[in-house]
Design a protein around this motif. Structure first.
Motif, mmCIF file in Angstrom:
data_model
loop_
_atom_site.group_PDB
_atom_site.id
_atom_site.type_symbol
_atom_site.label_atom_id
_atom_site.label_comp_id
_atom_site.label_asym_id
_atom_site.label_seq_id
_atom_site.Cartn_x
_atom_site.Cartn_y
_atom_site.Cartn_z
ATOM 1 N N THR A 74 11.506 8.484 -0.185
ATOM 2 C CA THR A 74 12.451 8.067 -1.232
ATOM 3 C C THR A 74 11.703 7.433 -2.404
ATOM 4 O O THR A 74 11.985 7.728 -3.570
ATOM 5 N N GLY A 91 8.406 7.314 3.647
ATOM 6 C CA GLY A 91 8.356 6.697 2.324
ATOM 7 C C GLY A 91 8.666 7.700 1.230
ATOM 8 O O GLY A 91 8.305 7.531 0.065
ATOM 9 N N THR A 132 0.852 -1.186 0.000
ATOM 10 C CA THR A 132 0.000 0.000 0.000
ATOM 11 C C THR A 132 0.885 1.232 0.000
ATOM 12 O O THR A 132 1.884 1.270 0.721
ATOM 13 N N GLN A 140 3.284 9.033 -0.769
ATOM 14 C CA GLN A 140 3.315 8.409 -2.102
ATOM 15 C C GLN A 140 1.957 8.554 -2.783
ATOM 16 O O GLN A 140 1.871 8.829 -3.983
ATOM 17 N N GLY A 188 11.355 8.169 6.792
ATOM 18 C CA GLY A 188 10.439 7.232 7.443
ATOM 19 C C GLY A 188 9.034 7.327 6.889
ATOM 20 O O GLY A 188 8.174 6.499 7.182
HETATM 21 P P1 AMP Z 1 11.958 6.685 3.543
HETATM 22 O O1 AMP Z 1 11.035 7.691 4.170
HETATM 23 O O2 AMP Z 1 12.049 6.850 2.088
HETATM 24 O O3 AMP Z 1 13.302 6.754 4.219
HETATM 25 O O4 AMP Z 1 11.351 5.222 3.786
HETATM 26 C C1 AMP Z 1 11.249 4.603 5.018
HETATM 27 C C2 AMP Z 1 11.110 3.103 4.930
HETATM 28 O O5 AMP Z 1 9.805 2.732 4.482
HETATM 29 C C3 AMP Z 1 12.074 2.426 3.986
HETATM 30 O O6 AMP Z 1 12.592 1.290 4.633
HETATM 31 C C4 AMP Z 1 11.221 2.020 2.794
HETATM 32 O O7 AMP Z 1 11.729 0.861 2.181
HETATM 33 C C5 AMP Z 1 9.875 1.765 3.437
HETATM 34 N N1 AMP Z 1 8.735 2.015 2.547
HETATM 35 C C6 AMP Z 1 8.559 3.065 1.696
HETATM 36 N N2 AMP Z 1 7.386 2.989 1.087
HETATM 37 C C7 AMP Z 1 6.771 1.871 1.526
HETATM 38 C C8 AMP Z 1 5.509 1.254 1.253
HETATM 39 N N3 AMP Z 1 4.642 1.779 0.409
HETATM 40 N N4 AMP Z 1 5.225 0.109 1.891
HETATM 41 C C9 AMP Z 1 6.098 -0.429 2.759
HETATM 42 N N5 AMP Z 1 7.295 0.109 3.068
HETATM 43 C C10 AMP Z 1 7.633 1.247 2.461
#
Ligand code: AMP
Length: 630
Positions: A54, A52, A24, A29, A50
């Motif tokens: 990235t 998502g 999801t 996103q 945290g």
């Molecule tokens: P970030 O905020 O980009 O540093 O992402 C934080 C963590 O969430 C990372 O470990 C990603 O791999 C994970 N992540 C990002 N999007 C999703 C998603 N839609 N579902 C599950 N995990 C996610």
């Protein structure tokens, strides 16, 4: 239809993220993907790590960039090498099924020639830290004239770190016609100015409230006297046996010091700060990621960009100078929908800072009390019970001993057996914690248990350990007999491989020193020295003989001489003679077990002997099969 699909993500990217377990979309996103996937929109997103984020920019890039071309079409700028590598890793996984995709990380502290070669192969996406990028531009190693997408990640931090000028230089090399996507945890004026200067009618989005910490973070503060901070940290760690924490300190020196104390006291901890070489930092991070470390002690700058899931606690050993930085720190926990705890250990004069942070994050802290010894014992006891319950039994290996063991224990009832096996560990918690003082500055812990004044205890170092064939009981008996100590004698005996620590009543210190003055053990002079480290009940309390899930957790170290310098690259071998014997070889587990070339080699501590090469056999032999193993 998969939710990502309905937002416009194509099948090859979808396949890649399904493998990552993304089912999801996260809120950012969900909002950003449809806007960015058409490729013609600027973006300003107020979002922390945290959330998502990235993938919020990475998935559109994976889809918009033409991987049939070798030209650089996307440039991602971020503040630290760690984050740079993380983003690169993430992008590589999103583009796993896209033929020809080449994503290259450009950061300082690594070979510029290697990076240049990677770029020359045709890097469609470059992820870079600003300093090295400017260097690359100056040397004409990159071509940014065909860049269509620029991502500024953690923009506030890039500005905090003084990259403003570098950003201007880099952006001036890119075409005027492009999409710029800016991500920032906070929105100080400098960031707003960048947004205004480089963007046209950007799509603006805030994930969570402005400057607000993630919803699922619990914020706690503990008030202790300044001198008790370290003890409080250990108490918190002991009360949370499964802790996986980042401990933030304000300076590099403090960071190193706290890490060294923790290593000395038997915790799986290490330091991460700018005085370590890049190789050392990478090594520390590798160990932390793999959970060989339970506590990472870090400065704000070094910890930026750390993307490790499942961090249970962020501990502010000292609050940051800039209250805004608290948001960055606490954002290291409660990632990807998980919950976490952010703790501030403060002294009585720092309540004002807590109130200021509360205003900034728009959330209230709860005041917590440092658990007293009894509570820690109880917590550890049930943790142990739980571990026993869930332990994986190696049937094959143990079965051959079982008949003899059953025979040996046949007169004991089930209740009696449980009691005894658990007591084997519990006695240690108890002897360590039963007299532990209440550390709360304003009281508030429970009644003390026991009554001896721990202030009268002195911690001592002795140059004997497991490599001398000694284990806790043997060493305790040896010390007690040699020095003629009555009850309780040597307590909190903490045996390392080549040296150990123990505690005695202050009154007995001279007696112990005198008894060992000319003592030889297997023809080797025995040294006793006062351990004067910062931790513990004046003399420095060790951890209460925790058995390490991941092995060694560092050899120990010695308070007297070099003040616990931690040698980040100790895995690389030995050093040579001199005071080698006291060094802590926390990282030995990946090393070769040899090293060193002084004649004092024999005193070295080999944190995780079982995994290292050189000494393994000897160690096994010396341990002997019927010896008690800690
Ligand atoms: P970030 O905020 O980009 O540093 O992402 C934080 C963590 O969430 C990372 O470990 C990603 O791999 C994970 N992540 C990002 N999007 C999703 C998603 N839609 N579902 C599950 N995990 C996610």
């Amino acid at each position: 239809m998969n939710k990502f699909e309905s937002l416009g993500v194509n099948s090859l990217v979808l396949k890649a993220i399904s493998e990552l377990g993304f089912e999801t979309p996260t809120p950012i996103q969900e909002k950003v993907l449809p806007e960015l996937l058409n490729g013609h929109r600027d973006l300003v997103a107020l979002a922390q790590t945290g959330t998502g984020k990235t993938a919020a920019f990475g998935l559109p890039l994976a889809q918009l960039v033409n991987f049939n071309s070798k030209e650089t079409q996307a440039l991602i700028l971020c503040p630290t090498r760690e984050l740079c590598m993380q983003i690169t890793r993430d992008l590589k996984s999103y583009t796993k099924f896209l033929q020809g995709a080449n994503i290259v990380a450009i950061y300082g502290g690594a070979s510029i020639e290697t990076q240049t070669r990677e770029i020359r192969k045709g890097a469609q996406i470059i992820v870079a830290t600003p300093g090295r990028m400017v260097d690359m531009i100056d040397r004409k190693r990159v071509q940014l004239g065909k860049v269509s997408y620029v991502v500024l990640d953690e923009a506030d931090e890039m500005l905090n770190m003084g990259f403003q000028e570098d950003l201007t230089t880099i952006l001036s090399q890119t075409p005027g016609e492009k999409s710029t996507w800016l991500f920032s945890a906070t929105m100080p004026n400098e960031v707003s100015r960048i947004a205004k200067k480089y963007m046209e009618n950007p799509f603006e989005i805030t994930v969570g409230n402005k400057n607000q910490g993630a919803e699922n973070i619990e914020h706690l503060y503990y008030v202790v006297h300044a001198r008790d901070k370290y003890k409080a940290l250990k108490r918190i760690a002991d009360f949370n046996p499964e802790i996986f924490a980042i401990v933030f300190c304000r300076t590099k020196m403090e960071t190193q010091e706290v890490a060294d104390w923790l290593i000395r006291d038997g915790y799986n901890a290490d330091a991460l700060h700018g005085d370590l070489s890049q190789a050392q930092r990478d090594h520390v991070m590798k160990r932390y990621r793999s959970r060989a470390l339970q506590m990472l002690v870090a400065t704000d700058v070094a910890a930026r960009g750390i993307d490790v899931d499942d961090v249970t606690h962020v501990i502010n050993y000292n609050l940051p100078d800039e209250a805004e930085n608290y948001t960055h720190r606490s954002g290291r926990t409660a990632r990807a929908g998980k919950s976490g705890v952010s703790i501030a250990i403060i002294n009585t004069k720092e309540i004002g800072k807590i109130r200021m942070i509360e205003r900034i994050i728009g959330k209230k802290f709860s005041k917590a009390t440092i658990p007293v010894g009894f509570d820690v014992c109880e917590k550890q006891l049930f943790h142990l019970v739980n571990k026993v319950h869930n332990i994986e039994v190696n049937e094959q290996e143990i079965s051959k001993y079982l008949p003899k063991i059953y025979e040996e224990l046949k007169d004991l009832s089930k209740e009696e057996l449980i009691k005894r096996f658990i007591s084997e560990e519990f006695n240690r918690f108890l002897s360590y914690y039963k007299n532990a003082p209440d550390l709360n500055a304003e009281g508030g812990g429970h009644q003390e248990h026991g009554g001896a004044n721990r202030g009268n205890i002195q911690r001592l170092f002795i140059s004997l350990g497991r490599l001398d064939g000694l284990f806790e009981e043997e060493l305790r008996t040896y010390i007690n007999e040699k020095a003629g100590l009555g009850q309780p004698g040597a307590t909190m005996v903490d045996v390392k491989n080549s040296f150990s620590f123990f505690s005695v009543d202050q009154k007995e210190v001279e007696k112990v020193q005198a008894a060992f003055q000319n003592e030889l053990y297997n023809d080797r002079p025995v040294k006793i020295e006062l351990s004067s480290g910062g931790g513990g009940f004046r003399g420095g309390e060790g951890r209460f003989g925790k058995k390490f899930k991941y092995g060694g957790g560092g050899g120990g170290g010695y308070a007297g001489k070099k003040k616990f310098k931690s040698y980040g690259n100790k895995e690389e071998g030995g050093g040579n003679g001199g005071r080698n014997k006291y060094k802590s070889y926390g990282k030995q587990e990946e090393g070769g077990g040899g090293g060193g070339n002084g004649d004092r080699n024999k005193y070295k501590s080999f944190g995780q002997q079982d995994d290292s090469g050189g000494r393994k056999d000897r160690f096994k032999k010396e341990r002997g099969f019927n010896k008690k193993r800690r």
